[in-house]
Motif scaffolding. Structure first.
Motif, mmCIF file in Angstrom:
data_model
loop_
_atom_site.group_PDB
_atom_site.id
_atom_site.type_symbol
_atom_site.label_atom_id
_atom_site.label_comp_id
_atom_site.label_asym_id
_atom_site.label_seq_id
_atom_site.Cartn_x
_atom_site.Cartn_y
_atom_site.Cartn_z
ATOM 1 N N GLN A 110 0.814 -1.215 0.000
ATOM 2 C CA GLN A 110 0.000 0.000 0.000
ATOM 3 C C GLN A 110 0.847 1.264 0.000
ATOM 4 N N GLN A 111 2.018 1.209 0.601
ATOM 5 C CA GLN A 111 2.886 2.381 0.589
ATOM 6 C C GLN A 111 3.333 2.710 -0.835
ATOM 7 N N LEU A 112 3.588 1.671 -1.628
ATOM 8 C CA LEU A 112 3.963 1.867 -3.029
ATOM 9 C C LEU A 112 2.790 2.441 -3.828
ATOM 10 N N VAL A 113 1.601 1.947 -3.545
ATOM 11 C CA VAL A 113 0.415 2.441 -4.235
ATOM 12 C C VAL A 113 0.188 3.918 -3.908
ATOM 13 N N ARG A 114 0.320 4.273 -2.634
ATOM 14 C CA ARG A 114 0.127 5.675 -2.244
ATOM 15 C C ARG A 114 1.166 6.578 -2.910
ATOM 16 N N GLU A 115 2.388 6.090 -3.047
ATOM 17 C CA GLU A 115 3.440 6.896 -3.662
ATOM 18 C C GLU A 115 3.070 7.254 -5.103
ATOM 19 N N GLY A 295 -10.505 -2.935 10.915
ATOM 20 C CA GLY A 295 -11.425 -3.673 10.067
ATOM 21 C C GLY A 295 -12.372 -4.604 10.793
ATOM 22 N N GLN A 296 -12.295 -4.678 12.134
ATOM 23 C CA GLN A 296 -13.199 -5.566 12.848
ATOM 24 C C GLN A 296 -14.632 -5.036 12.781
ATOM 25 N N LEU A 297 -15.596 -5.958 12.852
ATOM 26 C CA LEU A 297 -16.999 -5.589 12.932
ATOM 27 C C LEU A 297 -17.434 -5.600 14.391
ATOM 28 N N GLY A 334 -11.894 2.093 9.486
ATOM 29 C CA GLY A 334 -10.976 3.023 10.139
ATOM 30 C C GLY A 334 -11.660 4.362 10.304
ATOM 31 N N GLY A 335 -10.923 5.342 10.790
ATOM 32 C CA GLY A 335 -11.509 6.648 11.051
ATOM 33 C C GLY A 335 -11.063 7.741 10.111
ATOM 34 N N ASN A 336 -10.266 7.415 9.104
ATOM 35 C CA ASN A 336 -9.785 8.443 8.173
ATOM 36 C C ASN A 336 -10.899 8.893 7.244
ATOM 37 N N ARG A 337 -10.845 10.179 6.899
ATOM 38 C CA ARG A 337 -11.806 10.761 5.955
ATOM 39 C C ARG A 337 -11.036 11.343 4.776
ATOM 40 N N ASP A 338 -11.475 11.009 3.585
ATOM 41 C CA ASP A 338 -10.740 11.362 2.369
ATOM 42 C C ASP A 338 -11.296 12.654 1.773
ATOM 43 N N ALA A 339 -10.435 13.677 1.668
ATOM 44 C CA ALA A 339 -10.851 14.939 1.055
ATOM 45 C C ALA A 339 -10.827 14.876 -0.463
ATOM 46 N N GLY A 340 -10.254 13.814 -1.019
ATOM 47 C CA GLY A 340 -10.170 13.673 -2.464
ATOM 48 C C GLY A 340 -8.982 14.410 -3.041
ATOM 49 N N VAL A 341 -8.730 14.204 -4.329
ATOM 50 C CA VAL A 341 -7.640 14.867 -5.028
ATOM 51 C C VAL A 341 -8.194 15.512 -6.284
ATOM 52 N N GLY A 342 -7.548 16.593 -6.716
ATOM 53 C CA GLY A 342 -7.974 17.301 -7.918
ATOM 54 C C GLY A 342 -7.110 18.517 -8.128
ATOM 55 N N PRO A 343 -7.252 19.162 -9.260
ATOM 56 C CA PRO A 343 -6.451 20.359 -9.536
ATOM 57 C C PRO A 343 -6.794 21.468 -8.562
ATOM 58 N N ILE A 344 -5.777 22.202 -8.149
ATOM 59 C CA ILE A 344 -5.973 23.309 -7.221
ATOM 60 C C ILE A 344 -6.268 24.580 -8.018
ATOM 61 N N ALA A 345 -7.428 25.158 -7.799
ATOM 62 C CA ALA A 345 -7.794 26.391 -8.487
ATOM 63 C C ALA A 345 -7.373 27.587 -7.638
ATOM 64 N N LEU A 346 -6.459 28.400 -8.152
ATOM 65 C CA LEU A 346 -6.028 29.581 -7.421
ATOM 66 C C LEU A 346 -7.185 30.572 -7.308
ATOM 67 N N PRO A 347 -7.320 31.274 -6.167
ATOM 68 C CA PRO A 347 -8.500 32.117 -5.916
ATOM 69 C C PRO A 347 -8.761 33.127 -7.016
ATOM 70 N N TRP A 348 -7.716 33.746 -7.594
ATOM 71 C CA TRP A 348 -7.941 34.850 -8.527
ATOM 72 C C TRP A 348 -8.434 34.423 -9.901
ATOM 73 N N VAL A 393 -16.547 -7.154 -1.606
ATOM 74 C CA VAL A 393 -16.688 -5.724 -1.874
ATOM 75 C C VAL A 393 -16.787 -4.981 -0.549
ATOM 76 N N TYR A 394 -15.845 -4.077 -0.331
ATOM 77 C CA TYR A 394 -15.834 -3.238 0.866
ATOM 78 C C TYR A 394 -16.389 -1.862 0.518
ATOM 79 N N ALA A 395 -17.174 -1.301 1.434
ATOM 80 C CA ALA A 395 -17.767 0.014 1.201
ATOM 81 C C ALA A 395 -16.761 1.143 1.338
ATOM 82 N N ALA A 396 -15.571 0.848 1.846
ATOM 83 C CA ALA A 396 -14.555 1.887 2.045
ATOM 84 C C ALA A 396 -13.179 1.284 1.857
ATOM 85 N N ALA A 397 -12.220 2.144 1.539
ATOM 86 C CA ALA A 397 -10.831 1.709 1.465
ATOM 87 C C ALA A 397 -10.318 1.383 2.860
ATOM 88 N N GLU A 398 -9.264 0.598 2.929
ATOM 89 C CA GLU A 398 -8.700 0.209 4.216
ATOM 90 C C GLU A 398 -8.281 1.450 5.011
#
Length: 470
Positions: A110-115, A295-297, A334-348, A393-398
């Motif tokens: 998973q560390q390789l995947v995240r990289e 991952g326990q129920l 787990g308890g992590n929440r994903d903000a997602g990824v995408g292009p950063i739009a500068l305010p101006w 099928v898991y409803a969330a990533a690990e």
């Protein structure tokens, strides 16, 4: 500043094109350059390296990097690969990383995947990891697996990569000694990944008995759901139960089981299958509860139960050998929440830059294991034949939260909607479409003011097409 704006525009354009292709065609747009990296530890047979190069070319990766380094150096090499892609700044259609190492040395990558997922030019694009064990103890040498994949790529260029892999898993199982080899794929793809350069949607012959599971006999489903303290869970139970019955499953529903009752219900379900008078074609088990960080129920009594132990109980059922076993898990991992990824739009210039919606940081990844892992994910399974023909099928990533509100969960409600509309479609394709829709949703959790993203994790060792239409 101009460079930053141009880079943001390129990423935004790429993500918008991908989003459009996924929405209209249900597949990725992979027209851009394809980047590939092969990392092999010292001592890997030259035949495996040659076979891997042939697979790269068969999949349309004309140029690639090849490095021989110890397993401990894989992460550093992958970081270099990511930096090179970002430095070039070119839009990439797809990335493939092949990792070849002695059996047991390369699990939980998973560390390789995240990289690689952090690579800016790969945002919203498919990333494929191919993990190949080699040397003593491997149930199948890498070159045998790779030769089969290359042959299928050549003969069926219009198939998606997941379709190719399902057929490959079937062939590998037949050719391995005693049927002990069990490859597995793990996917968070949002659409079909077709690398052959051929339009995939032309009519194909009806699947024969060797390419599709026979579901003409008994189908059985067990739904175990903790309702108390989980608003909306009752709607999931009702919707999924109705769907299972409509699809011809003999359906048993149990609500608010304790941790011990989870185990007892699974054991009783297996016993009923074992004593069934006629053949059993398919089994489906849905586990819905609160989840713990590892991952326990949690049962209705607040006690923990390991979902892997529940799944293993059914996987060893003799009457289900060679038949599909489906597990649906609606629970936090787990308890992590994903903000997602995408292009950063500068305010101006945010007003005139129309950025596409963000995608979950774990989306668009396909991991291919030439050998099944054990339940802990730390090594190959000791009884690999028991790991075959399973779809989980898991409803969330690990490590992440699975979302639900008073109307039900994103996963179960979307699954029911898509499967009711397409009951005759291959289930892996259905789940990929479900994941696309779940990934598009923005979620506001009870303890978070910012939109968050969710992404399914689909694990399959299926060896045939699986269509649930009654």
């Amino acid at each position: 500043m101009a460079f930053l704006v141009a880079g943001t525009l390129r990423v935004a354009t790429q993500m918008a094109d991908t989003q459009d292709s996924l929405g209209r065609k249900g597949r990725y747009n992979v027209q851009g350059p394809r980047a590939a990296l092969m990392l092999s530890s010292p001592g890997v047979a030259a035949a495996a390296v040659t076979a891997l190069k042939d697979v790269f070319q068969a999949l349309g990766f004309e140029s690639f990097e090849s490095r021989e380094v110890p397993v401990q150096g894989f992460l550093e090499e992958l970081a270099w690969f990511r930096e090179q892609l970002d430095a070039h700044g070119r839009l990439v259609g797809c990335a493939l990383v092949a990792l070849v190492a002695p059996r047991g040395q390369l699990w939980q990558p998973q560390q390789l995947v995240r990289e690689l997922s952090s690579c800016g030019v790969l945002q919203g694009c498919p990333k494929v990891f191919l993990l190949l064990p080699s040397g003593p103890g491997a149930t199948l040498e890498p070159e045998a697996f790779l030769d089969g994949l290359r042959e299928l790529c050549s003969h069926c260029p219009h198939w998606s990569l997941v379709q190719l892999l399902t057929e490959l898993f079937h062939r590998v199982a037949e050719e391995s000694t005693g049927g002990t080899c069990c490859p597995v794929l793990q996917s968070s793809l949002r659409g079909a990944l077709c690398l052959g350069g051929v339009e995939p949607w032309r009519p194909e012959p009806a699947p024969g008995p060797s390419t599709q599971y026979d579901l003409s006999k008994t189908r059985a489903a067990l739904l175990l759901a903790v309702i108390q303290g989980r608003p909306g869970a009752q709607h999931d139970v009702e919707a999924l139960g109705d769907l299972c019955r409509a699809l011809g499953f003999e359906t048993t529903v149990r609500t608010d089981p304790t941790a011990q009752a989870f185990q007892e219900e699974i054991a009783q379900f297996r016993e009923q299958l074992d004593t069934c008078r006629g053949p059993v074609s398919c089994a489906l088990v849905a586990l819905m509860a609160h989840g713990e960080p590892r991952g326990q129920l949690l049962g209705a009594d607040g006690q923990e139960v390991q979902p892997e132990a529940l799944m293993q109980e059914l996987s060893c059922c003799p009457v289900l050998r060679g038949h599909p076993k489906i597990f649906l898990l609606q629970a936090c991992r787990g308890g992590n929440r994903d903000a997602g990824v995408g292009p950063i739009a500068l305010p101006w210039y945010r007003r005139w830059l129309r950025t596409p919606p963000s995608v979950p940081s774990h989306a668009d990844v396909l991991q291919i294991y030439a050998e099944a892992q054990d339940s802990s994910g730390k090594g190959p399974a000791s009884g690999s034949s028991h790991q075959a023909d399973i779809l989980t099928v898991y409803a969330a990533a690990e490590g992440y939260v699975a979302y639900r509100d008073e109307k039900g969960s994103d996963f179960i409600q979307t699954l029911v909607e898509v499967l009711r509309a397409n009951p005759g479609r291959d289930l892996l394709e259905v789940l990929t479409e479900v994941n696309r829709r779940v990934c598009e949703q923005d979620v506001l959790g009870p303890d978070c003011d910012e939109p968050r993203k969710a992404c399914l994790e689909i694990c399959s060792s299926l060896r045939r097409r699986l269509c649930l239409q009654a």
